[in-house]
Scaffold this active site. Sequence first.
Site, PDB file in Angstrom:
ATOM      1  N   TRP A 136       0.818  -1.229   0.000  1.00  0.00           N
ATOM      2  CA  TRP A 136       0.000   0.000   0.000  1.00  0.00           C
ATOM      3  C   TRP A 136       0.838   1.259   0.000  1.00  0.00           C
ATOM      4  CZ3 TRP A 136      -4.481  -0.400  -1.977  1.00  0.00           C
ATOM      5  CH2 TRP A 136      -5.200  -1.582  -1.839  1.00  0.00           C
ATOM      6  N   ASP A 217      -0.959   6.317   6.810  1.00  0.00           N
ATOM      7  CA  ASP A 217      -2.134   5.542   6.390  1.00  0.00           C
ATOM      8  C   ASP A 217      -2.371   4.494   7.473  1.00  0.00           C
ATOM      9  OD1 ASP A 217      -3.938   3.764   5.309  1.00  0.00           O
ATOM     10  OD2 ASP A 217      -2.765   3.313   3.503  1.00  0.00           O
ATOM     11  N   LYS A 241     -12.305  -1.668   7.653  1.00  0.00           N
ATOM     12  CA  LYS A 241     -11.640  -2.781   8.350  1.00  0.00           C
ATOM     13  C   LYS A 241     -11.995  -2.769   9.842  1.00  0.00           C
ATOM     14  CE  LYS A 241      -8.333  -2.162   4.785  1.00  0.00           C
ATOM     15  NZ  LYS A 241      -8.557  -3.320   3.917  1.00  0.00           N
TER      16      LYS A 241
HETATM   17  C1  LIG Z   1      -3.447   0.014   4.315  1.00  0.00           C
HETATM   18  C2  LIG Z   1      -4.376   0.285   3.192  1.00  0.00           C
HETATM   19  N1  LIG Z   1      -4.341   1.481   2.585  1.00  0.00           N
HETATM   20  C3  LIG Z   1      -5.157   1.780   1.569  1.00  0.00           C
HETATM   21  C4  LIG Z   1      -6.060   0.870   1.104  1.00  0.00           C
HETATM   22  C5  LIG Z   1      -6.940   1.222  -0.057  1.00  0.00           C
HETATM   23  O1  LIG Z   1      -8.208   1.443   0.399  1.00  0.00           O
HETATM   24  P1  LIG Z   1      -9.453   1.595  -0.582  1.00  0.00           P
HETATM   25  O2  LIG Z   1      -9.714   0.261  -1.168  1.00  0.00           O
HETATM   26  O3  LIG Z   1     -10.517   2.076   0.343  1.00  0.00           O
HETATM   27  O4  LIG Z   1      -9.093   2.615  -1.588  1.00  0.00           O
HETATM   28  C6  LIG Z   1      -6.161  -0.390   1.698  1.00  0.00           C
HETATM   29  C7  LIG Z   1      -7.153  -1.381   1.225  1.00  0.00           C
HETATM   30  O5  LIG Z   1      -7.211  -2.496   1.632  1.00  0.00           O
HETATM   31  C8  LIG Z   1      -5.293  -0.682   2.769  1.00  0.00           C
HETATM   32  O6  LIG Z   1      -5.327  -1.887   3.368  1.00  0.00           O
END
Ligand SMILES: Cc1ncc(COP(=O)(O)O)c(C=O)c1O
Length: 419
Positions: A136, A217, A241
């Site tokens: 990510w 994040d 989550k």
């Molecule tokens: C740590 C992390 N950041 C960002 C995201 C991306 O999120 P989204 O699918 O809501 O764009 C995720 C998705 O699983 C994630 O686990």
Amino acid sequence: MPSRSEIHYFGAGPAPLPTSVLERAASVLLNYDNQGIGICEISHRSAAATKILSDAKASLAQLYDIPEDYEILFLQGGGSGEFSAVVYNLVARWVERRRQRAVAELGEGKGSEVLERLKNEVRDELKLDYLVTGSWSLKASQEAARLIGKEHVNVAVDARKANEGKFGKIPSEAEWTRSTRPAFTYFCDNETVDGVEFPAFPSVLEGADDDTPVVADMSSNFISRAVDVRKYGVIFGGAQKNVGNAGITILIVKKSLLTPMAAPTLLQQLSLPVGPIVFDWPTIAKNNSLYNTLPIFDVWVAGQVMQSLLDTFGAQKIAGQESVANQKAELLYGVLDAHPSVYRVVPDKAARSRMNICFRVHGGDDAREKEFLAAAEKRGLTGLKGHRSVGGMRASNYNAVSLEAAQKLAQFLQEFASS
Ligand SMILES: Cc1ncc(COP(=O)(O)O)c(C=O)c1O
């Protein structure tokens, strides 16, 4: 058909929600607060919606002890939307701070000289630092490069280099190659795909000021452990989550980072991107997250989940949830470590996630892993398949996964290893 109580789901997101919250949700979908209409049907600008919003903010502020000089925003576009929004907003702020400095030093009425100086500063000094420790943060850094050009993105650490091309370790801070004054430093506190979590706030980022803020994040470890919000300029997380259902992203931002922002015309003159208005944090803040239609139901669910943590843990607040999360994670890692001939935990011990427990079965043998998944499913233990990009197993240990569920999984791990 199995009932909800017979299944223990360990999916990585969307993820389980407390049954009590879902039961209330079913009822408010039909009739909210005795109004004769459901929560998805009421106006996002009604008094009821405003109260839902302020209650959710108050619960989060209480859980995390969020200081007065921070703003809580509810946004759409998911965690991925914030990969872009972080760049748009913090680059616009960096540019405006530099413009003000140039005007102060060169004097008023020197528009073209100021612009020339800014062009040089953007070219030579605009750097965004990314700590790439998993899939990510890698995606976030790639989005930054896509938006403003890779020459402005400094990958201060690429954890794959320390681990034979795969994520799974966090190299020591001494190895990070940080910029002198980056417009921000970005990291992903918990890497959902790779099972890597920062054990603590990086010590080299302590004391970061408003001109070099820290962005984290926390999508997959949001409200799962105590956080000293003051160390961060920005914390964000998709709700799906630990907090709620997919649809909103929660952002905690220091108010001083919402101003000053460069005018769109200046950004255009500097060939820098102008972000969509729905990602413009100052606009969203000015409108109490109601610049456009906010999915109030999603905010309600998140608010209920946060309030239920406050009800459960009382004065302990988030520390109470943290100790339960740790207990469950220790239980599961304990069984995995006890059977090294059957299980291999993927990430390094020092960087193991408490939220996403990633492991291989019998060295990643395809047939044996399928057998493991099928046997687990027979016991009502579902959602254990790892992310498609890395394979293997992943047991997500989010807040709504009960201690009982973790115990059942631990027992299954034990029995499978001995079978
Ligand atoms: C740590 C992390 N950041 C960002 C995201 C991306 O999120 P989204 O699918 O809501 O764009 C995720 C998705 O699983 C994630 O686990």
